[in-house]
Design a protein around this motif. Structure first.
Motif, mmCIF file in Angstrom:
data_model
loop_
_atom_site.group_PDB
_atom_site.id
_atom_site.type_symbol
_atom_site.label_atom_id
_atom_site.label_comp_id
_atom_site.label_asym_id
_atom_site.label_seq_id
_atom_site.Cartn_x
_atom_site.Cartn_y
_atom_site.Cartn_z
ATOM 1 N N UNK A 69 45.009 55.134 33.712
ATOM 2 C CA UNK A 69 45.414 53.813 33.211
ATOM 3 C C UNK A 69 46.471 53.204 34.132
ATOM 4 N N UNK A 70 47.440 54.014 34.525
ATOM 5 C CA UNK A 70 48.488 53.531 35.415
ATOM 6 C C UNK A 70 47.951 53.079 36.759
ATOM 7 N N UNK A 71 46.958 53.791 37.278
ATOM 8 C CA UNK A 71 46.357 53.410 38.565
ATOM 9 C C UNK A 71 45.658 52.048 38.464
ATOM 10 N N UNK A 72 44.961 51.841 37.344
ATOM 11 C CA UNK A 72 44.255 50.562 37.152
ATOM 12 C C UNK A 72 45.259 49.423 37.002
ATOM 13 N N UNK A 73 46.319 49.671 36.244
ATOM 14 C CA UNK A 73 47.362 48.655 36.052
ATOM 15 C C UNK A 73 47.969 48.263 37.400
ATOM 16 N N UNK A 74 48.252 49.252 38.222
ATOM 17 C CA UNK A 74 48.829 48.984 39.545
ATOM 18 C C UNK A 74 47.878 48.134 40.391
ATOM 19 N N UNK A 75 46.581 48.415 40.307
ATOM 20 C CA UNK A 75 45.605 47.649 41.101
ATOM 21 C C UNK A 75 45.528 46.203 40.630
ATOM 22 N N UNK A 76 45.583 46.010 39.314
ATOM 23 C CA UNK A 76 45.552 44.645 38.780
ATOM 24 C C UNK A 76 46.823 43.892 39.139
ATOM 25 N N UNK A 77 47.957 44.552 39.037
ATOM 26 C CA UNK A 77 49.234 43.933 39.406
ATOM 27 C C UNK A 77 49.206 43.492 40.862
ATOM 28 N N UNK A 78 48.645 44.324 41.722
ATOM 29 C CA UNK A 78 48.551 43.996 43.139
ATOM 30 C C UNK A 78 47.704 42.746 43.346
ATOM 31 N N UNK A 79 46.583 42.663 42.612
ATOM 32 C CA UNK A 79 45.700 41.507 42.747
ATOM 33 C C UNK A 79 46.374 40.230 42.246
ATOM 34 N N UNK A 80 47.071 40.321 41.120
ATOM 35 C CA UNK A 80 47.755 39.152 40.568
ATOM 36 C C UNK A 80 48.887 38.695 41.481
ATOM 37 N N UNK A 81 49.598 39.654 42.060
ATOM 38 C CA UNK A 81 50.677 39.316 42.984
ATOM 39 C C UNK A 81 50.132 38.638 44.226
ATOM 40 N N UNK A 82 49.014 39.160 44.730
ATOM 41 C CA UNK A 82 48.381 38.574 45.908
ATOM 42 C C UNK A 82 47.946 37.143 45.631
ATOM 43 N N UNK A 83 47.410 36.909 44.443
ATOM 44 C CA UNK A 83 46.978 35.567 44.066
ATOM 45 C C UNK A 83 48.156 34.620 43.963
ATOM 46 N N UNK A 84 49.243 35.102 43.365
ATOM 47 C CA UNK A 84 50.439 34.260 43.221
ATOM 48 C C UNK A 84 51.031 33.893 44.576
ATOM 49 N N UNK A 85 51.054 34.862 45.497
ATOM 50 C CA UNK A 85 51.597 34.593 46.826
ATOM 51 C C UNK A 85 50.708 33.597 47.588
ATOM 52 N N UNK A 119 28.637 55.450 24.595
ATOM 53 C CA UNK A 119 29.191 55.019 23.330
ATOM 54 C C UNK A 119 30.305 55.953 22.890
ATOM 55 N N UNK A 120 31.424 55.391 22.459
ATOM 56 C CA UNK A 120 32.547 56.199 21.999
ATOM 57 C C UNK A 120 33.303 56.921 23.094
ATOM 58 N N UNK A 121 33.085 56.531 24.335
ATOM 59 C CA UNK A 121 33.724 57.235 25.453
ATOM 60 C C UNK A 121 35.201 56.890 25.603
ATOM 61 N N UNK A 122 35.595 55.728 25.100
ATOM 62 C CA UNK A 122 36.973 55.283 25.266
ATOM 63 C C UNK A 122 37.096 54.090 26.186
ATOM 64 N N UNK A 123 35.965 53.554 26.639
ATOM 65 C CA UNK A 123 36.011 52.405 27.544
ATOM 66 C C UNK A 123 36.575 51.167 26.857
ATOM 67 N N UNK A 124 36.278 50.998 25.562
ATOM 68 C CA UNK A 124 36.809 49.841 24.833
ATOM 69 C C UNK A 124 38.318 49.963 24.638
ATOM 70 N N UNK A 125 38.789 51.180 24.378
ATOM 71 C CA UNK A 125 40.229 51.404 24.240
ATOM 72 C C UNK A 125 40.934 51.110 25.552
ATOM 73 N N UNK A 126 40.361 51.570 26.645
ATOM 74 C CA UNK A 126 40.936 51.313 27.962
ATOM 75 C C UNK A 126 40.974 49.812 28.239
#
Length: 211
Positions: free
Chosen positions: A191-207, A12-19
């Protein structure tokens, strides 16, 4: 459609919701966000006072088996009706929300790494690690301002259930994480690492959709 599920756990209060919120704001409706808290068990048979006295930080407080079924359905490309939890009344709301599967699902919750069946549905398991004194201060501010709780009730709940359950169930679940992030939403590198991983997944799906 291949669905990639990211689990974000932590105390609780760790910052997971903010992330989680930062990720949701970045990608909008291109991803789906779900919260374990919405799967608290309904207790309409109890009075408000009785519901307020329940231990909401124990694994048994959640209908995790329903969440497992819903997450499995989403990974199969099926829509689900997700319950909605109302913190002000310590109970589920009468309405639900329709969740449509997207290429990426982010699931946030205290105990999502504690349950084996749920862990097995997560493709990337993240644990947000923050000092206990910081977490309790954040929880006090949140519960008093946003959940209409009194300071006394928040402190009592923390000492009687939140802290013991964190030590018994949440902290030990950290060993199942693929990535441990200090300070959650305030950690720009992670945060940047997670964003990059999600971008990769979305790009893969689009392709894949164009092929």
């Amino acid at each position: 459609m291949e669905v990639f599920v990211i689990g974000i756990a932590g105390g609780t209060g760790s910052g997971k919701s903010t992330l989680t919120r930062n990720i949701a704001e970045r990608f909008g409706d291109r991803i789906t966000v779900m919260r374990h808290d919405d799967y608290y068990k309904a207790h309409s048979d109890l009075t408000y006072e009785e519901r307020a006295a329940l231990n909401y930080d124990h694994p048994d407080a959640f209908d995790t088996s329903l969440l497992v079924r819903h997450l499995a359905a989403l990974k199969r490309g099926e829509s689900i009706e997700c319950p909605i939890y109302d913190y002000t009344i310590h109970n589920r709301a009468e309405n639900t929300r329709t969740v449509i599967p997207t290429p990426v699902i982010v699931l946030e919750g205290l105990l999502i790494l504690e349950d084996r069946a749920l862990r097995e549905l997560l493709d990337l398991k993240i644990y947000v690690d923050t000092d206990a004194d910081v977490r309790i201060l954040r929880r006090i501010v949140r519960d008093v301002k946003k959940r209409a709780r009194t300071l006394e009730s928040v402190v009592t709940q923390y000492l009687t259930t939140v802290k013991p359950m964190h030590e018994a169930f949440i902290e030990p679940s950290k060993k199942y994480a693929d990535i441990i992030i200090p300070e959650g939403g305030k950690n720009p590198v992670a945060y940047g690492m997670i964003i990059d991983r999600i971008e990769k997944q979305l790009k893969s799906h689009a392709m894949a959709g164009r092929s």
